[in-house]
Design an enzyme around this catalytic site. Structure first.
Site, PDB file in Angstrom:
ATOM      1  N   ASN A  15       0.703  -1.177   0.013  1.00 57.15           N
ATOM      2  CA  ASN A  15      -0.035  -0.094   0.027  1.00 57.15           C
ATOM      3  C   ASN A  15       0.684   1.201   0.035  1.00 57.15           C
ATOM      4  O   ASN A  15       0.550   2.296  -0.660  1.00 57.15           O
ATOM      5  CB  ASN A  15      -0.984  -0.179   1.112  1.00 57.15           C
ATOM      6  CG  ASN A  15      -2.302  -0.815   0.947  1.00 57.15           C
ATOM      7  OD1 ASN A  15      -3.105  -0.367   0.237  1.00 57.15           O
ATOM      8  ND2 ASN A  15      -2.437  -1.890   1.595  1.00 57.15           N
ATOM      9  N   HIS A 110      -8.125  -0.097   6.132  1.00 53.38           N
ATOM     10  CA  HIS A 110      -8.524  -1.472   7.064  1.00 53.38           C
ATOM     11  C   HIS A 110      -9.090  -2.366   5.915  1.00 53.38           C
ATOM     12  O   HIS A 110     -10.098  -1.914   5.379  1.00 53.38           O
ATOM     13  CB  HIS A 110      -9.341  -0.972   8.042  1.00 53.38           C
ATOM     14  CG  HIS A 110      -9.898  -2.023   9.037  1.00 53.38           C
ATOM     15  ND1 HIS A 110      -8.967  -2.711   9.803  1.00 53.38           N
ATOM     16  CD2 HIS A 110     -10.916  -3.027   9.078  1.00 53.38           C
ATOM     17  CE1 HIS A 110      -9.705  -3.527  10.488  1.00 53.38           C
ATOM     18  NE2 HIS A 110     -10.817  -3.722   9.910  1.00 53.38           N
ATOM     19  N   GLU A 175      -7.307  -2.275  -2.382  1.00 54.11           N
ATOM     20  CA  GLU A 175      -6.717  -1.392  -1.540  1.00 54.11           C
ATOM     21  C   GLU A 175      -5.635  -0.295  -2.200  1.00 54.11           C
ATOM     22  O   GLU A 175      -5.570   0.889  -1.929  1.00 54.11           O
ATOM     23  CB  GLU A 175      -5.990  -2.146  -0.482  1.00 54.11           C
ATOM     24  CG  GLU A 175      -6.859  -3.105   0.301  1.00 54.11           C
ATOM     25  CD  GLU A 175      -5.982  -3.733   1.346  1.00 54.11           C
ATOM     26  OE1 GLU A 175      -5.015  -3.345   1.934  1.00 54.11           O
ATOM     27  OE2 GLU A 175      -6.445  -4.955   1.853  1.00 54.11           O
TER      28      GLU A 175
HETATM   29  C1  GRF Z   1      -3.142  -4.787   4.065  1.00 58.85           C
HETATM   30  O1  GRF Z   1      -4.204  -5.766   3.754  1.00 58.85           O
HETATM   31  C2  GRF Z   1      -3.939  -3.704   4.985  1.00 58.85           C
HETATM   32  O2  GRF Z   1      -5.178  -3.545   4.794  1.00 58.85           O
HETATM   33  C3  GRF Z   1      -3.580  -4.694   6.106  1.00 58.85           C
HETATM   34  O3  GRF Z   1      -2.459  -5.166   6.012  1.00 58.85           O
HETATM   35  C4  GRF Z   1      -2.033  -5.143   4.706  1.00 58.85           C
HETATM   36  C5  GRF Z   1      -0.786  -4.446   4.443  1.00 58.85           C
HETATM   37  O4  GRF Z   1      -0.352  -5.052   3.261  1.00 58.85           O
HETATM   38  N1  GRF Z   1      -3.932  -3.909   7.307  1.00 58.85           N
HETATM   39  P1  GRF Z   1       0.900  -4.065   2.823  1.00 58.85           P
HETATM   40  O5  GRF Z   1       2.171  -3.928   3.675  1.00 58.85           O
HETATM   41  O6  GRF Z   1       0.534  -2.833   2.388  1.00 58.85           O
HETATM   42  O7  GRF Z   1       1.377  -4.718   1.690  1.00 58.85           O
END
Ligand code: GRF
Length: 198
Positions: A15, A110, A175
């Protein structure tokens, strides 16, 4: 004026990468810091590869001393002077004292359609409830966990043969679409929720 964004991570940082890569051209913000509570987080190397300054503040030596950990966090953030903080897979619970300092300027993603399934194991809980839709939410961070004004949601259909792993895998690209879309709007001063339906 261009907004300064700090991104807080604990893990792979996918992300974070989506956010960082979105902040170019006429985007109203730029990344100024990627901070992890885990010195071994894979996302730190990805941030360095994107030429973003990084910092690791290991929470473990602080033990139960959350205030001590957050004081170190606060000091680093004050040096970086972010206008906006994006929590992106940041797996530490923050105290009300800390969230109050950044209220209105701190976002989180989230993996559920809040207000459903605050906390952990969201994919399992959605399946156990027999939900036909699942998704993710970007919200402002307030003192209560996974609460705060909703700034965007991405929704997808649950399939009959979904498992927690397949749901998580299908949700991650959503996301990566939602968080940058919300950040762009938020950095421009617009809190109108972004709604994506896939
Ligand atoms: C994502 O699914 C986020 O929503 C959750 O943890 C994951 C993080 O993934 N809280 P990254 O570190 O962004 O790859």
């Amino acid at each position: 004026m261009t907004k300064r964004v700090a991104i807080l991570i604990s893990g792979g940082g996918s992300n974070m990468v989506a956010l960082a890569q979105s902040m170019c051209g006429d985007h109203p913000a730029r990344p100024v810091l990627v901070l992890s509570n885990d010195p071994l987080a894979a996302g730190l190397a990805k941030a360095r590869a994107l030429n973003i300054p990084t910092c690791a503040i290991d929470h473990k030596p602080y033990g139960k001393d959350r205030a001590g950990f957050e004081a170190a966090l606060q000091q680093t953030l004050e040096t970086a002077q972010p206008d906006i903080i994006c929590l992106a897979g940041f797996m530490r619970i923050l105290t009300p004292e800390f969230t109050a300092k950044w209220e209105g300027r701190m976002l989180n993603i989230h993996p559920s359609l809040l207000p459903k399934y605050k906390g952990l194991h969201t994919h399992t809980r959605a399946l156990e409830a027999g939900d036909t839709a699942h998704g993710c939410t970007v919200h402002e961070v307030t003192a209560a966990l996974d609460d705060g004004p909703i700034l965007g949601q991405a929704r997808m259909k649950v399939r009959a043969d979904d498992t927690p792993d397949t749901l998580a895998a299908r949700l991650l690209p959503l996301e990566h679409a939602l968080y940058p879309a919300v950040l762009r709007r938020f950095a421009a001063g617009d809190r109108t929720p972004v709604m994506l339906d896939r």
